[in-house]
Scaffold this motif. Structure first.
Motif, PDB file in Angstrom:
ATOM      1  N   TYR A  98      -8.367 -29.012   8.449  1.00  0.00           N
ATOM      2  CA  TYR A  98      -8.697 -28.548   9.801  1.00  0.00           C
ATOM      3  C   TYR A  98      -8.618 -29.719  10.751  1.00  0.00           C
ATOM      4  CZ  TYR A  98     -11.262 -26.552  13.722  1.00  0.00           C
ATOM      5  OH  TYR A  98     -11.627 -26.109  14.964  1.00  0.00           O
ATOM      6  N   THR A  99      -7.867 -29.570  11.843  1.00  0.00           N
ATOM      7  CA  THR A  99      -7.756 -30.619  12.853  1.00  0.00           C
ATOM      8  C   THR A  99      -8.137 -30.049  14.208  1.00  0.00           C
ATOM      9  OG1 THR A  99      -5.433 -30.113  13.227  1.00  0.00           O
ATOM     10  CG2 THR A  99      -5.902 -31.842  11.638  1.00  0.00           C
ATOM     11  N   ALA A 149      -7.180 -30.058  24.144  1.00  0.00           N
ATOM     12  CA  ALA A 149      -7.466 -28.641  24.338  1.00  0.00           C
ATOM     13  C   ALA A 149      -8.968 -28.406  24.492  1.00  0.00           C
ATOM     14  CB  ALA A 149      -6.928 -27.830  23.167  1.00  0.00           C
ATOM     15  N   VAL A 150      -9.773 -29.145  23.724  1.00  0.00           N
ATOM     16  CA  VAL A 150     -11.224 -29.008  23.824  1.00  0.00           C
ATOM     17  C   VAL A 150     -11.685 -29.484  25.200  1.00  0.00           C
ATOM     18  CG1 VAL A 150     -13.430 -29.825  22.914  1.00  0.00           C
ATOM     19  CG2 VAL A 150     -11.585 -29.208  21.346  1.00  0.00           C
ATOM     20  N   ALA A 151     -11.181 -30.632  25.647  1.00  0.00           N
ATOM     21  CA  ALA A 151     -11.571 -31.172  26.955  1.00  0.00           C
ATOM     22  C   ALA A 151     -11.172 -30.209  28.075  1.00  0.00           C
ATOM     23  CB  ALA A 151     -10.927 -32.540  27.167  1.00  0.00           C
ATOM     24  N   ASP A 210     -12.668 -26.317  32.273  1.00  0.00           N
ATOM     25  CA  ASP A 210     -12.503 -24.965  32.834  1.00  0.00           C
ATOM     26  C   ASP A 210     -13.820 -24.199  32.815  1.00  0.00           C
ATOM     27  OD1 ASP A 210      -9.834 -25.476  33.259  1.00  0.00           O
ATOM     28  OD2 ASP A 210      -9.146 -24.386  31.465  1.00  0.00           O
ATOM     29  N   TYR A 211     -14.567 -24.348  31.761  1.00  0.00           N
ATOM     30  CA  TYR A 211     -15.848 -23.646  31.651  1.00  0.00           C
ATOM     31  C   TYR A 211     -16.813 -24.101  32.755  1.00  0.00           C
ATOM     32  CZ  TYR A 211     -20.374 -22.170  29.927  1.00  0.00           C
ATOM     33  OH  TYR A 211     -21.616 -21.614  29.825  1.00  0.00           O
ATOM     34  N   TYR A 212     -16.952 -25.392  32.929  1.00  0.00           N
ATOM     35  CA  TYR A 212     -17.909 -25.892  33.912  1.00  0.00           C
ATOM     36  C   TYR A 212     -17.450 -25.649  35.342  1.00  0.00           C
ATOM     37  CZ  TYR A 212     -20.782 -27.818  30.252  1.00  0.00           C
ATOM     38  OH  TYR A 212     -21.594 -27.941  29.188  1.00  0.00           O
ATOM     39  N   ARG A 213     -16.161 -25.584  35.593  1.00  0.00           N
ATOM     40  CA  ARG A 213     -15.678 -25.283  36.933  1.00  0.00           C
ATOM     41  C   ARG A 213     -15.920 -23.811  37.286  1.00  0.00           C
ATOM     42  NH1 ARG A 213      -9.884 -28.442  37.117  1.00  0.00           N
ATOM     43  NH2 ARG A 213     -10.755 -30.506  37.464  1.00  0.00           N
ATOM     44  N   ASN A 214     -15.805 -22.934  36.313  1.00  0.00           N
ATOM     45  CA  ASN A 214     -15.917 -21.496  36.584  1.00  0.00           C
ATOM     46  C   ASN A 214     -17.355 -20.961  36.489  1.00  0.00           C
ATOM     47  OD1 ASN A 214     -13.149 -21.245  36.966  1.00  0.00           O
ATOM     48  ND2 ASN A 214     -12.788 -20.984  34.788  1.00  0.00           N
TER      49      ASN A 214
END
Length: 88
Positions: free
Chosen positions: A69-70, A75-77, A82-86
């Motif tokens: 698993y990598t 992509a995480v950043a 995006d989460y905190y902006r929305n």
């Protein structure tokens, strides 16, 4: 011995019973009907989503146990930003 007509002229109680039986049979012939509500359909679809989700979790668990698993840090950043902006 003389047999008279049954009841008044042209009235036959057996014919009335036959007519009643035919009407009941016609009502039964229409059949029952079942309708599934929109909510019930959504619940049925949710069950298939649960199976797909469980399969994905099992696959991820297997990758973690194998060490294959990598994580893509970019992509995480991006998802965090995006989460905190929305969600302000």
């Amino acid at each position: 011995m003389k047999i008279h007509h049954i009841g008044p002229m042209n009235v036959n109680p057996y014919q009335r019973q036959l007519t009643k039986t035919e009407r009941l049979a016609a009502r039964k012939a229409s059949g029952d009907q079942v309708e599934i509500s929109k909510e019930a359909k959504e619940l049925q679809e949710a069950a298939s989503w649960e199976q797909a989700r469980q399969a994905k979790l099992d696959e991820l668990r297997q990758q973690i146990e194998n060490g294959t698993y990598t994580v893509d840090p970019k992509a995480v950043a991006k998802r965090m930003i995006d989460y905190y902006r929305n969600h302000r």
